[in-house]
Design a protein around this motif. Structure first.
Motif, PDB file in Angstrom:
ATOM      1  N   ILE A 149      19.420  -0.368 -83.360  1.00 54.79           N
ATOM      2  CA  ILE A 149      20.571  -0.234 -84.241  1.00 54.79           C
ATOM      3  C   ILE A 149      21.233  -1.606 -84.261  1.00 54.79           C
ATOM      4  N   THR A 150      21.406  -2.154 -85.450  1.00 51.71           N
ATOM      5  CA  THR A 150      21.904  -3.516 -85.586  1.00 51.71           C
ATOM      6  C   THR A 150      23.046  -3.589 -86.594  1.00 51.71           C
ATOM      7  N   SER A 151      23.888  -4.589 -86.420  1.00 52.98           N
ATOM      8  CA  SER A 151      24.921  -4.863 -87.412  1.00 52.98           C
ATOM      9  C   SER A 151      24.271  -5.498 -88.637  1.00 52.98           C
ATOM     10  N   LEU A 152      24.999  -5.553 -89.743  1.00 49.89           N
ATOM     11  CA  LEU A 152      24.466  -6.180 -90.949  1.00 49.89           C
ATOM     12  C   LEU A 152      24.093  -7.642 -90.693  1.00 49.89           C
ATOM     13  N   ASP A 153      24.836  -8.311 -89.808  1.00 51.82           N
ATOM     14  CA  ASP A 153      24.528  -9.708 -89.507  1.00 51.82           C
ATOM     15  C   ASP A 153      23.536  -9.872 -88.359  1.00 51.82           C
ATOM     16  N   GLY A 154      22.881  -8.776 -87.951  1.00 52.23           N
ATOM     17  CA  GLY A 154      21.721  -8.870 -87.078  1.00 52.23           C
ATOM     18  C   GLY A 154      21.957  -8.812 -85.588  1.00 52.23           C
ATOM     19  N   TYR A 155      23.031  -8.179 -85.134  1.00 50.83           N
ATOM     20  CA  TYR A 155      23.318  -8.123 -83.695  1.00 50.83           C
ATOM     21  C   TYR A 155      23.283  -6.690 -83.184  1.00 50.83           C
ATOM     22  N   ILE A 156      22.785  -6.533 -81.949  1.00 49.68           N
ATOM     23  CA  ILE A 156      22.761  -5.214 -81.319  1.00 49.68           C
ATOM     24  C   ILE A 156      23.978  -4.991 -80.432  1.00 49.68           C
ATOM     25  N   GLU A 157      24.654  -6.082 -80.085  1.00 56.57           N
ATOM     26  CA  GLU A 157      25.936  -5.993 -79.400  1.00 56.57           C
ATOM     27  C   GLU A 157      26.781  -7.191 -79.819  1.00 56.57           C
ATOM     28  N   ASP A 158      28.105  -7.027 -79.751  1.00 59.73           N
ATOM     29  CA  ASP A 158      28.986  -8.101 -80.190  1.00 59.73           C
ATOM     30  C   ASP A 158      29.183  -9.139 -79.081  1.00 59.73           C
ATOM     31  N   ARG A 159      30.057 -10.092 -79.307  1.00 59.30           N
ATOM     32  CA  ARG A 159      30.262 -11.188 -78.350  1.00 59.30           C
ATOM     33  C   ARG A 159      30.749 -10.707 -76.983  1.00 59.30           C
ATOM     34  N   GLU A 160      31.422  -9.571 -76.948  1.00 58.76           N
ATOM     35  CA  GLU A 160      31.898  -9.014 -75.668  1.00 58.76           C
ATOM     36  C   GLU A 160      30.871  -8.078 -75.030  1.00 58.76           C
ATOM     37  N   GLY A 161      29.701  -7.950 -75.647  1.00 60.03           N
ATOM     38  CA  GLY A 161      28.679  -7.058 -75.116  1.00 60.03           C
ATOM     39  C   GLY A 161      28.882  -5.606 -75.509  1.00 60.03           C
TER      40      GLY A 161
ATOM     41  N   VAL B 150      28.512  -3.028 -90.725  1.00 60.30           N
ATOM     42  CA  VAL B 150      29.569  -3.755 -90.028  1.00 60.30           C
ATOM     43  C   VAL B 150      29.054  -5.163 -89.762  1.00 60.30           C
ATOM     44  N   ILE B 151      29.944  -6.129 -89.832  1.00 58.46           N
ATOM     45  CA  ILE B 151      29.628  -7.511 -89.456  1.00 58.46           C
ATOM     46  C   ILE B 151      30.398  -7.791 -88.180  1.00 58.46           C
TER      47      ILE B 151
END
Length: 187
Positions: free
Chosen positions: A9-21, A148-149
């Motif tokens: 599961i990824t964000s629209l900008d390609g991340y599986i977790e954000d900067r805070e994990g 989500v971005i």
């Protein structure tokens, strides 16, 4: 021969977790969770790194608990009944059923697992998936793109060599999530 599947599961900008994990923005609704469950029904063995395994251990706690929704109980059952292989140099022991530890990720050993398996294998976690992609082991990728971005964090697809993909299917869910299903063209 069984397939090795990477699903995330990824964000629209390609991340599986954000900067805070954090990945609370990625929690699937019932429709998406049901689709993931159906994908996971074909999985007989999960391959995890330590961090992903520790994240997924909660499914062992949910197993057999009647106070969860049907899709959560279903996934907990699927996860509990599958074999798990955890690649970790630091983990002392596994705390879940049907789980074994391996100290290093050996592509040839995984290739042999695929050759001898009756059911598909899944690789969980972007770092381990990256190793498997670089070794030419991943056969399919399923990305569940969430609307989500997050602006940075851990990439769903880590750096690897150029890899050609063939789109096998796509599905749009009512909550705006889009599933992209790719065949990895190894070789």
């Amino acid at each position: 021969m069984a397939k090795l599947i990477y699903a995330a599961i990824t964000s629209l900008d390609g991340y599986i977790e954000d900067r805070e994990g954090k990945f609370d923005w990625a929690m699937p609704d019932e429709e998406v969770h049901s689709c993931i469950n159906n994908l996971e029904r074909r999985i007989g063995t999960y391959l995890y790194g330590r961090r992903m395994y520790q994240t997924m251990q909660v499914w062992e706690e949910f197993y057999g608990q009647p106070d969860h929704t049907h899709v959560v109980r279903d996934y907990a059952n699927l996860w509990h009944m599958a074999d798990k292989v955890v690649f970790s140099r630091t983990l002392d022991h596994a705390t879940t059923a049907r789980t074994r530890l391996e100290r290093v990720f050996d592509p040839e050993a995984v290739r042999q697992m695929k050759n001898g398996a009756d059911e598909n294998l899944a690789v969980g976690g972007a770092e381990l998936a990256g190793e498997a992609l670089r070794a030419g082991l991943v056969d399919e990728i399923h990305l569940f793109v969430t609307p989500v971005i997050v602006g940075g964090g851990k990439a769903a697809l880590p750096e690897t060599t150029q890899t050609r993909l063939e789109l096998l299917g796509q599905r749009r869910f009512d909550n705006g999530v889009v599933q992209l299903h790719y065949l990895v063209q190894n070789g």
